[in-house]
Design a protein around this motif. Sequence first.
Motif, PDB file in Angstrom:
ATOM      1  N   PRO A  81     112.148 103.700  37.247  1.00 46.71           N
ATOM      2  CA  PRO A  81     112.241 102.247  37.044  1.00 46.71           C
ATOM      3  C   PRO A  81     111.075 101.782  36.182  1.00 46.71           C
ATOM      4  O   PRO A  81     110.017 102.414  36.143  1.00 46.71           O
ATOM      5  CB  PRO A  81     112.141 101.685  38.464  1.00 46.71           C
ATOM      6  CG  PRO A  81     111.420 102.729  39.245  1.00 46.71           C
ATOM      7  CD  PRO A  81     111.783 104.050  38.625  1.00 46.71           C
ATOM      8  N   PRO A  82     111.245 100.655  35.483  1.00 40.04           N
ATOM      9  CA  PRO A  82     110.124 100.130  34.703  1.00 40.04           C
ATOM     10  C   PRO A  82     108.971  99.742  35.621  1.00 40.04           C
ATOM     11  O   PRO A  82     109.184  99.322  36.756  1.00 40.04           O
ATOM     12  CB  PRO A  82     110.710  98.910  33.990  1.00 40.04           C
ATOM     13  CG  PRO A  82     111.912  98.537  34.772  1.00 40.04           C
ATOM     14  CD  PRO A  82     112.419  99.795  35.428  1.00 40.04           C
ATOM     15  N   VAL A  83     107.760  99.903  35.115  1.00 43.32           N
ATOM     16  CA  VAL A  83     106.572  99.520  35.886  1.00 43.32           C
ATOM     17  C   VAL A  83     106.584  98.014  36.148  1.00 43.32           C
ATOM     18  O   VAL A  83     106.235  97.551  37.232  1.00 43.32           O
ATOM     19  CB  VAL A  83     105.287  99.952  35.142  1.00 43.32           C
ATOM     20  CG1 VAL A  83     104.043  99.411  35.819  1.00 43.32           C
ATOM     21  CG2 VAL A  83     105.226 101.473  35.040  1.00 43.32           C
ATOM     22  N   ILE A  84     107.001  97.243  35.146  1.00 45.53           N
ATOM     23  CA  ILE A  84     107.090  95.783  35.252  1.00 45.53           C
ATOM     24  C   ILE A  84     108.523  95.393  34.908  1.00 45.53           C
ATOM     25  O   ILE A  84     109.029  95.772  33.848  1.00 45.53           O
ATOM     26  CB  ILE A  84     106.100  95.095  34.290  1.00 45.53           C
ATOM     27  CG1 ILE A  84     104.670  95.537  34.607  1.00 45.53           C
ATOM     28  CG2 ILE A  84     106.233  93.582  34.367  1.00 45.53           C
ATOM     29  CD1 ILE A  84     103.669  95.174  33.535  1.00 45.53           C
ATOM     30  N   PRO A  85     109.201  94.651  35.775  1.00 50.70           N
ATOM     31  CA  PRO A  85     110.589  94.289  35.480  1.00 50.70           C
ATOM     32  C   PRO A  85     110.685  93.310  34.308  1.00 50.70           C
ATOM     33  O   PRO A  85     109.840  92.432  34.142  1.00 50.70           O
ATOM     34  CB  PRO A  85     111.087  93.654  36.779  1.00 50.70           C
ATOM     35  CG  PRO A  85     109.873  93.303  37.562  1.00 50.70           C
ATOM     36  CD  PRO A  85     108.754  94.166  37.076  1.00 50.70           C
ATOM     37  N   SER A  86     111.722  93.472  33.512  1.00 48.53           N
ATOM     38  CA  SER A  86     111.987  92.550  32.409  1.00 48.53           C
ATOM     39  C   SER A  86     112.155  91.139  32.964  1.00 48.53           C
ATOM     40  O   SER A  86     112.745  90.944  34.016  1.00 48.53           O
ATOM     41  CB  SER A  86     113.260  92.994  31.681  1.00 48.53           C
ATOM     42  OG  SER A  86     113.533  92.131  30.628  1.00 48.53           O
TER      43      SER A  86
END
Length: 194
Positions: free
Chosen positions: A8-13
């Motif tokens: 998963p991305p480290v920081i969500p869009s």
Amino acid sequence: MTRALSTPPVIPSGFLADSPQPVLPATGNLLLRPWEPADAPAFLSAYQDQEIRRWHTRRPATETQVREWFDTYGQDWEREKGGHWAIAHDDDQVLGRIALRGLDFDDGIAGVAYWVLPAARGAGIASRALTALTVWALDEIGFHRLQLDHSTRNPASCRVATKSGYLLEGTKRSAAVHDDGRHDMHLHARIRGD
């Protein structure tokens, strides 16, 4: 091209764009705040300074162009491409610039850039602003790594980076073009937990 990630991305869009760009306090009665149209004269005057011109080859020529840059800065925030702040005294006097750019939410990495006006140099303005932006980006937003580079011929920028906890990781040979030719660049980084 969309990347298919196994993690998963480290920081969500949408994490940044869902809120207005914040005003960040820094020690010594400093504020990092979004640029305002009234700041155009101070911003333009910065690029008349020989030291700023020495390290920055992208320069505005008019206040109209500066305001266009400010509009782009606002779009960068909305598109989650970057954040650009004026470094100001709490009396609103502009002292410099700091930016978070090249945001990579998947890996949690971003770049940092800064300059300070001549009258504000030598007072720790850049290092206090960099420390405030770093704490916010790492601890509140959740970036894992922030990095910056500067010419190996720019010892003042090197001092700001190291004073703010950015470790020197190495030298990128012949990595940037300045008015006087190619420069080797120091690469500094700070990682969450440093």
